[in-house]
Design a protein around this motif. Sequence first.
Motif, short mmCIF file in Angstrom:
data_model
loop_
_atom_site.label_atom_id
_atom_site.label_comp_id
_atom_site.label_asym_id
_atom_site.label_seq_id
_atom_site.Cartn_x
_atom_site.Cartn_y
_atom_site.Cartn_z
N THR A 105 0.81 -1.23 0.00
CA THR A 105 0.00 0.00 0.00
C THR A 105 0.84 1.27 0.00
O THR A 105 0.29 2.36 0.08
CB THR A 105 -0.92 0.03 1.24
N LEU A 106 2.16 1.15 -0.08
CA LEU A 106 3.01 2.33 -0.06
C LEU A 106 2.75 3.19 -1.29
O LEU A 106 2.61 2.70 -2.40
CB LEU A 106 4.48 1.93 -0.01
N ASP A 107 2.70 4.49 -1.07
CA ASP A 107 2.45 5.45 -2.13
C ASP A 107 3.77 5.93 -2.71
O ASP A 107 4.78 5.99 -1.99
CB ASP A 107 1.67 6.64 -1.55
N VAL A 108 3.78 6.29 -3.99
CA VAL A 108 5.02 6.77 -4.60
C VAL A 108 4.91 8.21 -5.08
O VAL A 108 5.83 8.74 -5.69
CB VAL A 108 5.47 5.87 -5.78
N THR A 109 3.79 8.87 -4.79
CA THR A 109 3.64 10.26 -5.19
C THR A 109 4.39 11.17 -4.23
O THR A 109 4.60 10.82 -3.07
CB THR A 109 2.15 10.67 -5.20
N PRO A 110 4.81 12.35 -4.70
CA PRO A 110 5.53 13.28 -3.81
C PRO A 110 4.68 13.65 -2.60
O PRO A 110 3.47 13.82 -2.71
CB PRO A 110 5.76 14.51 -4.70
N ASP A 111 5.31 13.75 -1.45
CA ASP A 111 4.61 14.05 -0.21
C ASP A 111 4.93 15.48 0.23
O ASP A 111 5.73 15.71 1.11
CB ASP A 111 5.06 13.05 0.88
N HIS A 112 4.32 16.46 -0.45
CA HIS A 112 4.50 17.85 -0.07
C HIS A 112 3.60 18.71 -0.94
O HIS A 112 3.33 18.36 -2.07
CB HIS A 112 5.96 18.28 -0.24
N ARG A 113 3.16 19.83 -0.42
CA ARG A 113 2.35 20.77 -1.20
C ARG A 113 3.14 22.06 -1.37
O ARG A 113 3.45 22.73 -0.40
CB ARG A 113 1.03 21.04 -0.49
N CYS A 114 3.43 22.39 -2.61
CA CYS A 114 4.26 23.57 -2.88
C CYS A 114 3.51 24.87 -2.63
O CYS A 114 4.14 25.92 -2.51
CB CYS A 114 4.77 23.55 -4.31
N ALA A 115 2.19 24.81 -2.55
CA ALA A 115 1.42 26.03 -2.30
C ALA A 115 1.66 26.53 -0.87
O ALA A 115 1.47 27.70 -0.57
CB ALA A 115 -0.06 25.77 -2.53
N GLU A 116 2.08 25.60 0.01
CA GLU A 116 2.36 25.99 1.39
C GLU A 116 3.56 26.92 1.44
O GLU A 116 4.37 26.97 0.52
CB GLU A 116 2.69 24.75 2.24
N GLU A 117 3.69 27.66 2.52
CA GLU A 117 4.86 28.51 2.73
C GLU A 117 6.11 27.63 2.70
O GLU A 117 6.15 26.57 3.31
CB GLU A 117 4.76 29.21 4.09
N VAL A 118 7.12 28.05 1.98
CA VAL A 118 8.35 27.27 1.84
C VAL A 118 9.23 27.48 3.07
O VAL A 118 10.12 28.31 3.07
CB VAL A 118 9.10 27.65 0.55
N ASP A 119 8.93 26.73 4.11
CA ASP A 119 9.78 26.70 5.29
C ASP A 119 10.05 28.09 5.87
O ASP A 119 11.12 28.35 6.38
CB ASP A 119 11.08 25.99 4.93
N GLY A 120 9.10 28.99 5.74
CA GLY A 120 9.27 30.32 6.29
C GLY A 120 10.26 31.18 5.53
O GLY A 120 10.63 32.26 5.98
N ALA A 121 10.70 30.72 4.36
CA ALA A 121 11.69 31.47 3.57
C ALA A 121 11.02 32.70 2.98
O ALA A 121 9.94 32.63 2.43
CB ALA A 121 12.25 30.59 2.47
N SER A 122 11.69 33.83 3.11
CA SER A 122 11.16 35.04 2.50
C SER A 122 12.27 35.72 1.71
O SER A 122 13.43 35.71 2.10
CB SER A 122 10.60 35.99 3.57
N GLY A 123 11.89 36.28 0.58
CA GLY A 123 12.87 36.95 -0.27
C GLY A 123 13.74 35.96 -1.01
O GLY A 123 13.70 34.75 -0.78
N VAL A 124 14.55 36.49 -1.89
CA VAL A 124 15.42 35.66 -2.72
C VAL A 124 16.46 34.92 -1.87
O VAL A 124 16.70 33.73 -2.05
CB VAL A 124 16.10 36.51 -3.81
N PHE A 125 17.07 35.62 -0.91
CA PHE A 125 18.07 34.99 -0.06
C PHE A 125 17.45 33.83 0.73
O PHE A 125 18.03 32.74 0.80
CB PHE A 125 18.69 36.00 0.90
N GLY A 126 16.28 34.06 1.31
CA GLY A 126 15.60 33.01 2.06
C GLY A 126 15.28 31.81 1.19
O GLY A 126 15.44 30.66 1.62
N LEU A 127 14.85 32.06 -0.03
CA LEU A 127 14.54 30.97 -0.96
C LEU A 127 15.80 30.18 -1.29
O LEU A 127 15.80 28.95 -1.29
CB LEU A 127 13.90 31.51 -2.23
N LYS A 128 16.90 30.88 -1.55
CA LYS A 128 18.16 30.19 -1.88
C LYS A 128 18.66 29.35 -0.70
O LYS A 128 19.17 28.24 -0.90
CB LYS A 128 19.22 31.20 -2.31
N MET A 129 18.52 29.86 0.51
CA MET A 129 18.93 29.09 1.68
C MET A 129 18.04 27.85 1.85
O MET A 129 18.51 26.77 2.20
CB MET A 129 18.88 29.95 2.95
#
Length: 194
Positions: A136-160
Amino acid sequence: MAEQEQQQALSAPETPVSGPSRTGRAVNLARLLHHECTELLRLYKERETFLSYHTPDGSRIVSLSPPEEEEPSTDRQVQLLHSALRQCLGLLHCVIQKEEEEWGKLEEDYESMKKNVRVRLEDLLYTTKNLVEDGTLDVTPDHRCAEEVDGASGVFGLKMWIYRVLVELTHWSDHAVQTLHVLHTHTEGVEEEV
Protein backbone atom coordinates in the motif's frame (compact mmCIF):
# COMPACT_ATOMS: atom_id res chain seq x y z
CA MET A 1 50.31 -4.03 -9.44
CA ALA A 2 47.19 -4.54 -11.59
CA GLU A 3 45.96 -7.26 -9.22
CA GLN A 4 46.32 -4.90 -6.24
CA GLU A 5 44.34 -2.16 -8.06
CA GLN A 6 41.64 -4.67 -8.95
CA GLN A 7 41.42 -5.77 -5.30
CA GLN A 8 41.06 -2.14 -4.18
CA ALA A 9 38.35 -1.54 -6.76
CA LEU A 10 36.42 -4.57 -5.51
CA SER A 11 36.39 -3.30 -1.93
CA ALA A 12 35.55 0.31 -2.81
CA PRO A 13 32.27 1.71 -1.41
CA GLU A 14 31.03 2.44 -4.94
CA THR A 15 31.53 -1.16 -6.05
CA PRO A 16 28.16 -2.44 -7.24
CA VAL A 17 26.57 -5.18 -5.19
CA SER A 18 26.98 -8.45 -7.04
CA GLY A 19 24.10 -10.38 -8.44
CA PRO A 20 20.87 -9.40 -10.14
CA SER A 21 18.76 -9.62 -6.98
CA ARG A 22 16.08 -7.01 -6.32
CA THR A 23 17.82 -5.84 -3.17
CA GLY A 24 21.19 -5.68 -4.93
CA ARG A 25 19.68 -3.51 -7.67
CA ALA A 26 18.07 -1.31 -5.00
CA VAL A 27 21.43 -0.76 -3.28
CA ASN A 28 23.07 0.12 -6.59
CA LEU A 29 20.23 2.52 -7.46
CA ALA A 30 20.54 4.19 -4.02
CA ARG A 31 24.30 4.57 -4.52
CA LEU A 32 23.74 6.19 -7.90
CA LEU A 33 21.12 8.51 -6.41
CA HIS A 34 23.48 9.50 -3.60
CA HIS A 35 26.24 10.26 -6.09
CA GLU A 36 23.87 12.42 -8.15
CA CYS A 37 22.52 14.24 -5.07
CA THR A 38 26.07 15.00 -3.99
CA GLU A 39 26.85 16.32 -7.46
CA LEU A 40 23.66 18.44 -7.51
CA LEU A 41 24.61 19.98 -4.17
CA ARG A 42 28.13 20.70 -5.47
CA LEU A 43 26.74 22.41 -8.59
CA TYR A 44 24.41 24.52 -6.46
CA LYS A 45 27.23 25.59 -4.14
CA GLU A 46 29.36 26.52 -7.15
CA ARG A 47 26.55 28.68 -8.48
CA GLU A 48 25.63 30.25 -5.13
CA THR A 49 29.01 31.41 -3.87
CA PHE A 50 27.45 33.15 -0.83
CA LEU A 51 27.10 29.71 0.76
CA SER A 52 30.74 29.88 1.82
CA TYR A 53 29.67 32.70 4.19
CA HIS A 54 26.27 31.38 5.32
CA THR A 55 25.35 27.93 6.43
CA PRO A 56 21.84 26.83 7.31
CA ASP A 57 21.05 25.37 10.71
CA GLY A 58 21.57 21.65 11.07
CA SER A 59 17.96 20.71 11.68
CA ARG A 60 16.28 18.17 9.42
CA ILE A 61 13.46 19.20 7.09
CA VAL A 62 12.36 15.60 6.57
CA SER A 63 11.56 13.82 9.78
CA LEU A 64 10.22 10.40 10.52
CA SER A 65 7.95 9.40 13.33
CA PRO A 66 9.96 7.60 16.00
CA PRO A 67 9.76 3.83 15.64
CA GLU A 68 7.43 2.03 18.02
CA GLU A 69 10.00 -0.57 18.96
CA GLU A 70 13.62 -0.24 20.01
CA GLU A 71 15.03 -1.74 16.80
CA PRO A 72 12.49 -1.74 13.97
CA SER A 73 12.43 -4.72 11.63
CA THR A 74 14.24 -4.44 8.34
CA ASP A 75 10.91 -4.15 6.50
CA ARG A 76 9.84 -1.35 8.83
CA GLN A 77 13.14 0.46 8.27
CA VAL A 78 12.54 0.30 4.50
CA GLN A 79 8.97 1.61 5.00
CA LEU A 80 10.32 4.55 7.03
CA LEU A 81 12.97 5.17 4.38
CA HIS A 82 10.26 5.11 1.70
CA SER A 83 8.30 7.74 3.62
CA ALA A 84 11.39 9.96 3.90
CA LEU A 85 12.13 9.57 0.19
CA ARG A 86 8.55 10.58 -0.67
CA GLN A 87 9.00 13.73 1.41
CA CYS A 88 12.32 14.38 -0.39
CA LEU A 89 10.63 13.97 -3.78
CA GLY A 90 7.94 16.45 -2.74
CA LEU A 91 10.58 18.95 -1.66
CA LEU A 92 12.49 18.49 -4.91
CA HIS A 93 9.31 19.14 -6.90
CA CYS A 94 8.88 22.35 -4.89
CA VAL A 95 12.48 23.39 -5.58
CA ILE A 96 11.96 22.85 -9.31
CA GLN A 97 8.70 24.80 -9.25
CA LYS A 98 10.03 27.70 -7.15
CA GLU A 99 13.22 28.03 -9.21
CA GLU A 100 11.24 28.11 -12.46
CA GLU A 101 8.88 30.74 -11.04
CA GLU A 102 11.74 32.89 -9.76
CA TRP A 103 14.49 32.45 -12.37
CA GLY A 104 13.18 30.39 -15.29
CA LYS A 105 15.64 27.88 -16.75
CA LEU A 106 18.99 27.78 -14.94
CA GLU A 107 22.46 26.56 -15.91
CA GLU A 108 22.30 23.43 -18.07
CA ASP A 109 24.43 21.11 -15.87
CA TYR A 110 22.43 22.03 -12.77
CA GLU A 111 19.10 21.58 -14.60
CA SER A 112 20.18 18.21 -16.03
CA MET A 113 21.32 16.96 -12.64
CA LYS A 114 18.05 18.07 -11.00
CA LYS A 115 16.14 16.08 -13.61
CA ASN A 116 18.40 13.05 -13.07
CA VAL A 117 17.89 13.21 -9.31
CA ARG A 118 14.10 13.52 -9.70
CA VAL A 119 13.90 10.52 -12.06
CA ARG A 120 16.28 8.43 -9.94
CA LEU A 121 14.36 9.28 -6.76
CA GLU A 122 11.09 8.24 -8.41
CA ASP A 123 12.75 4.97 -9.51
CA LEU A 124 13.99 4.33 -5.98
CA LEU A 125 10.49 4.94 -4.59
CA TYR A 126 9.05 2.29 -6.92
CA THR A 127 11.90 -0.03 -6.01
CA THR A 128 11.45 0.35 -2.24
CA LYS A 129 7.69 -0.07 -2.63
CA ASN A 130 8.30 -3.42 -4.33
CA LEU A 131 10.79 -4.57 -1.69
CA VAL A 132 8.47 -4.54 1.30
CA GLU A 133 5.53 -6.77 2.04
CA ASP A 134 3.16 -3.80 2.43
CA GLY A 135 1.91 -3.12 -1.09
CA THR A 136 0.00 0.00 0.00
CA LEU A 137 3.01 2.33 -0.06
CA ASP A 138 2.45 5.45 -2.13
CA VAL A 139 5.02 6.77 -4.60
CA THR A 140 3.64 10.26 -5.19
CA PRO A 141 5.53 13.28 -3.81
CA ASP A 142 4.61 14.05 -0.21
CA HIS A 143 4.50 17.85 -0.07
CA ARG A 144 2.35 20.77 -1.20
CA CYS A 145 4.26 23.57 -2.88
CA ALA A 146 1.42 26.03 -2.30
CA GLU A 147 2.36 25.99 1.39
CA GLU A 148 4.86 28.51 2.73
CA VAL A 149 8.35 27.27 1.84
CA ASP A 150 9.78 26.70 5.29
CA GLY A 151 9.27 30.32 6.29
CA ALA A 152 11.69 31.47 3.57
CA SER A 153 11.16 35.04 2.50
CA GLY A 154 12.87 36.95 -0.27
CA VAL A 155 15.42 35.66 -2.72
CA PHE A 156 18.07 34.99 -0.06
CA GLY A 157 15.60 33.01 2.06
CA LEU A 158 14.54 30.97 -0.96
CA LYS A 159 18.16 30.19 -1.88
CA MET A 160 18.93 29.09 1.68
CA TRP A 161 15.81 26.90 1.69
CA ILE A 162 16.86 25.30 -1.62
CA TYR A 163 20.30 24.64 -0.14
CA ARG A 164 18.72 22.97 2.90
CA VAL A 165 16.57 20.78 0.61
CA LEU A 166 19.64 19.69 -1.39
CA VAL A 167 21.49 18.87 1.84
CA GLU A 168 18.43 16.86 2.89
CA LEU A 169 18.42 14.94 -0.40
CA THR A 170 22.08 14.08 0.08
CA HIS A 171 21.47 12.93 3.67
CA TRP A 172 18.50 10.71 2.84
CA SER A 173 20.08 9.23 -0.27
CA ASP A 174 23.04 8.18 1.91
CA HIS A 175 20.59 6.81 4.47
CA ALA A 176 18.94 4.85 1.63
CA VAL A 177 22.28 3.24 0.74
CA GLN A 178 22.83 2.18 4.36
CA THR A 179 19.27 0.89 4.94
CA LEU A 180 19.04 -0.98 1.64
CA HIS A 181 22.47 -2.51 2.18
CA VAL A 182 21.25 -3.91 5.51
CA LEU A 183 18.17 -5.31 3.75
CA HIS A 184 20.33 -6.81 1.01
CA THR A 185 22.68 -8.38 3.55
CA HIS A 186 19.72 -9.73 5.53
CA THR A 187 17.90 -11.05 2.46
CA GLU A 188 20.84 -12.44 0.52
CA GLY A 189 22.89 -13.49 3.53
CA VAL A 190 26.02 -11.79 2.22
CA GLU A 191 28.40 -9.51 4.02
CA GLU A 192 29.71 -6.69 1.84
CA GLU A 193 31.11 -3.25 2.48
CA VAL A 194 28.79 -0.31 2.04
